[in-house]
Design a protein around this motif. Structure first.
Motif, PDB file in Angstrom:
ATOM      1  N   PRO A 140      56.165  18.957  12.787  1.00  0.00           N
ATOM      2  CA  PRO A 140      54.945  18.955  13.645  1.00  0.00           C
ATOM      3  C   PRO A 140      54.012  19.098  12.593  1.00  0.00           C
ATOM      4  CG  PRO A 140      56.791  20.137  14.458  1.00  0.00           C
ATOM      5  CD  PRO A 140      57.084  20.029  13.143  1.00  0.00           C
ATOM      6  N   SER A 141      52.745  18.997  13.131  1.00  0.00           N
ATOM      7  CA  SER A 141      51.359  19.074  12.494  1.00  0.00           C
ATOM      8  C   SER A 141      51.135  20.847  12.577  1.00  0.00           C
ATOM      9  CB  SER A 141      50.020  18.527  13.238  1.00  0.00           C
ATOM     10  OG  SER A 141      49.987  19.262  14.255  1.00  0.00           O
ATOM     11  N   PRO A 142      50.513  21.361  11.838  1.00  0.00           N
ATOM     12  CA  PRO A 142      50.244  22.831  11.761  1.00  0.00           C
ATOM     13  C   PRO A 142      49.581  23.321  13.219  1.00  0.00           C
ATOM     14  CG  PRO A 142      49.344  21.918   9.620  1.00  0.00           C
ATOM     15  CD  PRO A 142      49.754  20.849  10.638  1.00  0.00           C
ATOM     16  N   ALA A 143      48.920  22.501  13.853  1.00  0.00           N
ATOM     17  CA  ALA A 143      48.461  22.856  15.118  1.00  0.00           C
ATOM     18  C   ALA A 143      49.364  22.766  16.073  1.00  0.00           C
ATOM     19  CB  ALA A 143      47.165  21.870  15.405  1.00  0.00           C
ATOM     20  N   GLU A 144      50.476  21.851  16.149  1.00  0.00           N
ATOM     21  CA  GLU A 144      51.612  21.790  17.079  1.00  0.00           C
ATOM     22  C   GLU A 144      52.544  22.878  16.778  1.00  0.00           C
ATOM     23  OE1 GLU A 144      51.562  16.994  17.475  1.00  0.00           O
ATOM     24  OE2 GLU A 144      52.645  17.745  15.886  1.00  0.00           O
ATOM     25  N   LEU A 147      65.202  25.636  13.806  1.00  0.00           N
ATOM     26  CA  LEU A 147      64.882  26.153  12.520  1.00  0.00           C
ATOM     27  C   LEU A 147      63.964  24.906  11.755  1.00  0.00           C
ATOM     28  CD1 LEU A 147      67.772  27.638  10.579  1.00  0.00           C
ATOM     29  CD2 LEU A 147      66.294  28.709  11.977  1.00  0.00           C
ATOM     30  N   TYR A 148      62.820  25.409  11.257  1.00  0.00           N
ATOM     31  CA  TYR A 148      62.110  24.332  10.551  1.00  0.00           C
ATOM     32  C   TYR A 148      62.822  24.296   8.947  1.00  0.00           C
ATOM     33  CZ  TYR A 148      58.421  24.479  14.081  1.00  0.00           C
ATOM     34  OH  TYR A 148      57.457  24.148  15.211  1.00  0.00           O
ATOM     35  N   HIS A 149      61.998  23.593   8.052  1.00  0.00           N
ATOM     36  CA  HIS A 149      62.480  23.682   6.735  1.00  0.00           C
ATOM     37  C   HIS A 149      61.744  25.011   6.283  1.00  0.00           C
ATOM     38  CE1 HIS A 149      62.377  18.893   7.171  1.00  0.00           C
ATOM     39  NE2 HIS A 149      63.461  19.296   6.813  1.00  0.00           N
ATOM     40  N   THR A 150      62.560  25.270   4.976  1.00  0.00           N
ATOM     41  CA  THR A 150      61.960  26.485   4.448  1.00  0.00           C
ATOM     42  C   THR A 150      60.562  26.422   3.728  1.00  0.00           C
ATOM     43  OG1 THR A 150      63.309  25.808   2.329  1.00  0.00           O
ATOM     44  CG2 THR A 150      64.127  27.395   3.925  1.00  0.00           C
ATOM     45  N   PHE A 151      60.171  24.946   3.485  1.00  0.00           N
ATOM     46  CA  PHE A 151      59.148  24.591   2.870  1.00  0.00           C
ATOM     47  C   PHE A 151      58.192  23.793   3.808  1.00  0.00           C
ATOM     48  CE2 PHE A 151      62.235  21.099   2.460  1.00  0.00           C
ATOM     49  CZ  PHE A 151      61.732  20.240   3.052  1.00  0.00           C
ATOM     50  N   GLU A 152      58.295  24.320   5.293  1.00  0.00           N
ATOM     51  CA  GLU A 152      57.466  23.714   6.245  1.00  0.00           C
ATOM     52  C   GLU A 152      56.069  24.171   5.855  1.00  0.00           C
ATOM     53  OE1 GLU A 152      57.538  21.199   9.319  1.00  0.00           O
ATOM     54  OE2 GLU A 152      59.370  22.223   8.511  1.00  0.00           O
ATOM     55  N   SER A 197      53.160  25.064   1.816  1.00  0.00           N
ATOM     56  CA  SER A 197      51.943  25.865   1.425  1.00  0.00           C
ATOM     57  C   SER A 197      52.509  27.354   1.052  1.00  0.00           C
ATOM     58  CB  SER A 197      50.963  26.041   2.495  1.00  0.00           C
ATOM     59  OG  SER A 197      50.102  27.150   2.368  1.00  0.00           O
ATOM     60  N   CYS A 198      51.888  28.012   0.191  1.00  0.00           N
ATOM     61  CA  CYS A 198      52.273  29.362  -0.092  1.00  0.00           C
ATOM     62  C   CYS A 198      51.767  30.510   0.521  1.00  0.00           C
ATOM     63  CB  CYS A 198      51.867  29.834  -1.898  1.00  0.00           C
ATOM     64  SG  CYS A 198      52.660  28.873  -2.962  1.00  0.00           S
ATOM     65  N   PHE A 199      50.993  29.880   1.555  1.00  0.00           N
ATOM     66  CA  PHE A 199      50.459  31.020   2.598  1.00  0.00           C
ATOM     67  C   PHE A 199      50.409  30.524   4.271  1.00  0.00           C
ATOM     68  CE2 PHE A 199      48.072  30.715  -1.439  1.00  0.00           C
ATOM     69  CZ  PHE A 199      48.144  31.952  -1.828  1.00  0.00           C
ATOM     70  N   GLY A 200      50.249  31.542   4.853  1.00  0.00           N
ATOM     71  CA  GLY A 200      50.606  30.715   6.184  1.00  0.00           C
ATOM     72  C   GLY A 200      52.019  31.228   7.003  1.00  0.00           C
ATOM     73  N   ASP A 201      52.200  30.821   8.127  1.00  0.00           N
ATOM     74  CA  ASP A 201      53.612  31.249   8.595  1.00  0.00           C
ATOM     75  C   ASP A 201      54.773  30.244   8.513  1.00  0.00           C
ATOM     76  OD1 ASP A 201      52.330  33.404  10.274  1.00  0.00           O
ATOM     77  OD2 ASP A 201      51.449  32.198  11.605  1.00  0.00           O
ATOM     78  N   ASN A 202      54.252  29.025   7.846  1.00  0.00           N
ATOM     79  CA  ASN A 202      55.436  27.846   7.472  1.00  0.00           C
ATOM     80  C   ASN A 202      56.499  27.966   8.507  1.00  0.00           C
ATOM     81  OD1 ASN A 202      53.855  27.538   5.345  1.00  0.00           O
ATOM     82  ND2 ASN A 202      54.730  29.312   3.998  1.00  0.00           N
ATOM     83  N   ASP A 203      57.676  28.496   8.007  1.00  0.00           N
ATOM     84  CA  ASP A 203      58.776  28.315   9.033  1.00  0.00           C
ATOM     85  C   ASP A 203      59.093  29.570  10.025  1.00  0.00           C
ATOM     86  OD1 ASP A 203      59.596  30.318   7.364  1.00  0.00           O
ATOM     87  OD2 ASP A 203      61.745  29.451   6.715  1.00  0.00           O
ATOM     88  N   PHE A 204      58.148  30.362  10.113  1.00  0.00           N
ATOM     89  CA  PHE A 204      58.152  31.327  10.942  1.00  0.00           C
ATOM     90  C   PHE A 204      59.410  32.342  10.896  1.00  0.00           C
ATOM     91  CE2 PHE A 204      55.521  28.084  13.043  1.00  0.00           C
ATOM     92  CZ  PHE A 204      54.527  28.884  13.341  1.00  0.00           C
TER      93      PHE A 204
END
Length: 287
Positions: free
Chosen positions: A35-39, A208-213, A216-223
């Protein structure tokens, strides 16, 4: 005429698979849509709100997930997708092994076989011209409700697996499940992909999302708090050695994690945070 069209589409997909981006050979391991970051942010907010409204129960015993394995084939040869019950069992056993200690186990209810050259040849990920065939196959064969895992094997060339996230069940229940390339199972002669992609895809099916979702090195990524920041997927062919795509953040890239793209030789674990997330996602969207 029909056969020539099928052959043409199959050839086109094969060429796309071999070229990859920039004309370079690659294995596009997973076709599950990111999904996009917003989604992703909106979906996570909905999930967290659901957890506050209805806390998930404590884990006491493993949840047993019934599995229906659909072998779709063009003809009764291996190249035509006709894998044996022993090969199905080996793939299933690897799935069970990968989820040990996660709070989930699986029960193989039935292996169903579908002789349909059109399904076997044309079901692909992210291929709008043939999406209606994907939907047709799954609507006609899928068994059970949100707690039942359906796995389809087909001859797809653009990826070797893809899944539907649990929160999408209510809007697309007839296509819920995991789709796999037919020749991904233990002892298939492939040194890089010999069955653990199914564990990866079922991880997506459980939220689960990918570990690299987000790459980026910043943000929530895979939560998931205990998977280190990872700026890009591990290359399938680069081995299991340590790497760090986010050197300013704590921890090394999770090369051994099932939700990365490392070679199957490297993949051995889910983190506790991933196990907790799968439990919460299952209880929220599937239980």
């Amino acid at each position: 005429m029909k056969l020539s069209i099928l052959a043409f589409v199959s050839l086109a997909l094969s060429l796309d698979f071999v070229r990859g981006q920039g004309g370079l050979p690659q294995i596009n391991t997973c076709g599950t849509i990111s999904p996009s970051p917003a989604e992703r942010t909106a979906q996570e907010a909905q999930y967290q709100a659901s957890l506050k409204a209805k806390p998930v129960p404590e884990r006491l015993d493993d949840v047993v997930i019934p599995v229906y394995y659909h072998v779709t084939y063009a003809n009764q040869t291996f190249a035509g997708g006709y894998i044996s019950n022993q090969q199905v069992q080996a793939a299933f056993d690897m799935l069970v092994s990968g989820f040990q200690g996660s709070g989930f186990t699986f029960r193989l209810e039935e292996v169903q076989r579908h002789n349909n050259p059109t399904w076997f040849t044309l079901v692909e990920w992210n291929n709008p011209p043939t999406e209606h065939i994907n939907q047709e196959m799954k609507m006609q064969t899928r068994v059970g409700g949100p707690r039942t895992l359906n796995i389809w094997t087909v001859g797809m060339q653009r990826a070797i697996g893809y899944a539907q996230y649990p929160w999408d069940y209510m809007i697309a229940k007839h296509t819920d499940g995991v789709t796999m390339k037919y020749d991904i199972f233990p002892n298939n002669g492939d040194s890089y992909r010999f069955g653990k992609t199914l564990i990866h895809e079922v991880g997506h099916w459980l939220g689960l999302y990918h570990t690299f979702e987000g790459n980026s090195c910043f943000g929530d990524n895979d939560f998931v708090a205990d998977t280190p920041a990872q700026a890009q997927a591990t290359d399938t062919f680069s081995g299991c050695g340590s790497r760090d795509t986010c050197p300013t953040q704590p921890g090394l890239d999770p090369v051994s994690n099932y939700m990365d793209y490392s070679s199957d030789v490297c993949l051995i674990q889910f983190t506790q945070g991933q196990k907790d997330r799968m439990w919460g996602q299952y209880q929220t969207f599937r239980a």
